[in-house]
Design a protein around this motif. Structure first.
Motif, PDB file in Angstrom:
ATOM      1  N   UNK A 160      97.312  -1.924  30.399  1.00 43.50           N
ATOM      2  CA  UNK A 160      97.367  -0.738  31.258  1.00 43.50           C
ATOM      3  C   UNK A 160      96.680  -0.986  32.593  1.00 43.50           C
ATOM      4  N   UNK A 161      95.605  -1.749  32.575  1.00 42.14           N
ATOM      5  CA  UNK A 161      94.928  -2.085  33.834  1.00 42.14           C
ATOM      6  C   UNK A 161      95.842  -2.940  34.714  1.00 42.14           C
ATOM      7  N   UNK A 162      96.517  -3.905  34.103  1.00 45.00           N
ATOM      8  CA  UNK A 162      97.435  -4.753  34.893  1.00 45.00           C
ATOM      9  C   UNK A 162      98.582  -3.929  35.459  1.00 45.00           C
ATOM     10  N   UNK A 163      99.074  -2.958  34.689  1.00 43.89           N
ATOM     11  CA  UNK A 163     100.133  -2.088  35.200  1.00 43.89           C
ATOM     12  C   UNK A 163      99.618  -1.216  36.344  1.00 43.89           C
ATOM     13  N   UNK A 164      98.362  -0.783  36.251  1.00 43.11           N
ATOM     14  CA  UNK A 164      97.759   0.005  37.339  1.00 43.11           C
ATOM     15  C   UNK A 164      97.652  -0.835  38.607  1.00 43.11           C
ATOM     16  N   UNK A 165      97.273  -2.102  38.471  1.00 43.71           N
ATOM     17  CA  UNK A 165      97.235  -3.002  39.635  1.00 43.71           C
ATOM     18  C   UNK A 165      98.613  -3.103  40.278  1.00 43.71           C
ATOM     19  N   UNK A 166      99.626  -3.210  39.445  1.00 44.71           N
ATOM     20  CA  UNK A 166     100.992  -3.336  39.973  1.00 44.71           C
ATOM     21  C   UNK A 166     101.410  -2.080  40.716  1.00 44.71           C
ATOM     22  N   UNK A 178      99.513   0.048  42.180  1.00 44.38           N
ATOM     23  CA  UNK A 178      98.695   0.175  43.397  1.00 44.38           C
ATOM     24  C   UNK A 178      98.956  -0.955  44.395  1.00 44.38           C
ATOM     25  N   UNK A 179     100.001  -1.742  44.160  1.00 45.71           N
ATOM     26  CA  UNK A 179     100.379  -2.851  45.058  1.00 45.71           C
ATOM     27  C   UNK A 179      99.317  -3.933  45.129  1.00 45.71           C
ATOM     28  N   UNK A 180      98.484  -4.046  44.114  1.00 44.49           N
ATOM     29  CA  UNK A 180      97.499  -5.125  44.029  1.00 44.49           C
ATOM     30  C   UNK A 180      98.124  -6.255  43.196  1.00 44.49           C
ATOM     31  N   UNK A 181      99.078  -6.939  43.806  1.00 44.25           N
ATOM     32  CA  UNK A 181      99.933  -7.874  43.070  1.00 44.25           C
ATOM     33  C   UNK A 181      99.184  -9.121  42.610  1.00 44.25           C
ATOM     34  N   UNK A 182      98.264  -9.604  43.403  1.00 46.53           N
ATOM     35  CA  UNK A 182      97.489 -10.774  42.999  1.00 46.53           C
ATOM     36  C   UNK A 182      96.695 -10.474  41.734  1.00 46.53           C
ATOM     37  N   UNK A 183      96.013  -9.326  41.716  1.00 48.58           N
ATOM     38  CA  UNK A 183      95.220  -8.955  40.555  1.00 48.58           C
ATOM     39  C   UNK A 183      96.106  -8.727  39.336  1.00 48.58           C
ATOM     40  N   UNK A 184      97.268  -8.077  39.556  1.00 54.27           N
ATOM     41  CA  UNK A 184      98.171  -7.817  38.437  1.00 54.27           C
ATOM     42  C   UNK A 184      98.698  -9.113  37.834  1.00 54.27           C
ATOM     43  N   UNK A 185      99.105 -10.048  38.692  1.00 54.42           N
ATOM     44  CA  UNK A 185      99.630 -11.322  38.198  1.00 54.42           C
ATOM     45  C   UNK A 185      98.550 -12.120  37.475  1.00 54.42           C
ATOM     46  N   UNK A 186      97.353 -12.116  38.015  1.00 57.27           N
ATOM     47  CA  UNK A 186      96.254 -12.866  37.396  1.00 57.27           C
ATOM     48  C   UNK A 186      95.904 -12.308  36.019  1.00 57.27           C
TER      49      UNK A 186
END
Length: 351
Positions: free
Chosen positions: A23-29, A31-39
């Motif tokens: 869910x945190x990774x989906x929230x990053x996505x 919020x357009x925080x793509x680097x954090x989501x991919x990591x």
């Protein structure tokens, strides 16, 4: 509490923790925080790969891999998607279908098809159709016992046909323009006969259209058709060439179009008039102005009677309105004693 109960509790707690990370990774996505989501998605998939406890479910794998695919696409790293997915799953067949289709479509859209064909072929091969579903058997290693075991995978017919559609129709027939190879693959693939016939009809239609186009290119019937065919070929080649080729193509095509368009505008050229020793040059602007004046005069002459009738009607209407207003103003009888009559009546009543 016995060992089995503790194991169930531990697995439930681990699953809950993993879902929170997803869910945190989906929230990053979002919020357009793509680097954090991919990591974070990569870390979760790596954990699934190293963990042999079997906590990861198909929903967890699909959600995490989808975050990774979309993040890579947003970061401009779509050409890496296929390789990334291959590295996090034991075999291509274990990749969730929707994740696989999304990643392949992202790569094709970016024009990066290197390895895509082999990737799809590896997924499609080895499935057996039976009892309304596809079944495949793959060998997986058991790290605890240092042995291998056969794992049975099940895939719905609709899901399999979605991948077939992208492979045969989109990649082979449309992108690679190899309709013959697509037809050959469809003929030999393990497909429901109804779906095979539908794909074959569509591919045959594409092939006949391609043949018709080729025959028109090889034997144009006139100079104009040859010209347009040549320009079409140049246009298709320009998409494959570099920017310099586009400029070269433009430098060739513009003069040709100018030669064809120029005779259509001969009436807008300047006119040279010569009277004795004097020479007059009438520019195109003056010609246009003269034509405009003549057009207005011609319309006026043709519509002169109508214009006069309209003007006369308006004048008559205004005149009638003024006369009616005048008669109304002076036909009303005014009593000059009306203003003092109330006073007189009041005086008489006082007496």
């Amino acid at each position: 509490m016995n060992t089995a109960t503790m194991s169930i509790t531990t697995d439930a707690s681990a699953a809950e923790t993993i879902w929170k990370q997803i869910e945190v990774s989906e929230s990053y996505l979002v919020c357009s925080m793509y680097e954090e989501a991919a990591s974070l998605a990569s870390s979760i998939l790596k954990h699934f790969q190293d963990d042999s406890s079997g906590v990861a479910t198909q929903d967890m794998l699909e959600s995490t891999a989808m975050v990774l695919v979309q993040s890579l696409n947003q970061l401009g790293r779509a050409p890496e998607i296929v390789n990334q997915l291959t590295s996090y799953f034991t075999t291509v067949k274990t990749i969730p279908v929707q994740v696989l289709l999304t990643g392949v479509c992202f790569q094709i859209a970016e024009g990066s098809i290197s390895g895509t064909r082999e990737f799809l072929e590896e997924f499609l091969n080895g499935w057996n159709l039976g009892d309304g579903q596809y079944v495949a058997v793959i060998a997986e290693a058991n790290t605890e016992c240092y042995s291998e075991y056969n794992r049975h995978l099940i895939l719905g017919i609709d899901e399999y046909l979605e991948v077939v559609e992208v492979y045969a129709m989109t990649l082979l027939a449309t992108v690679l323009k190899d309709v013959d190879l697509a037809i050959s693959w469809v003929e030999n693939a393990s497909l429901p006969e109804e779906n095979r016939q539908g794909l074959r009809r569509r591919l045959n239609s594409m092939q006949s259209s391609k043949s018709t186009k080729f025959s028109q290119v090889s034997s144009p019937t006139s100079d104009s058709e040859a010209y347009f065919v040549n320009e079409q070929n140049m246009s298709e080649g320009s998409h494959k060439g570099q920017h310099s080729d586009n400029r070269k193509y433009t430098s060739k095509i513009v003069p040709r179009l100018a030669e064809r368009i120029e005779p259509c505008f001969w009436c807008f050229r300047a006119i040279n008039l010569k009277f004795g020793n004097k020479k007059f040059v009438i520019s195109s602007g003056k010609i246009m102005l003269g034509c405009l004046v003549l057009s207005i005069y011609y319309v006026y002459r043709r519509k002169q009677a109508t214009i006069k009738r309209m003007v006369r009607r308006q004048i008559t209407a205004v005149k009638r309105a003024l006369v009616d207003l005048w008669e109304l103003a002076f036909s009303y009888e005014v009593n000059p004693l009306a203003a003092v009559q109330p006073i007189a009546d009041a005086a008489n009543q006082g007496r």
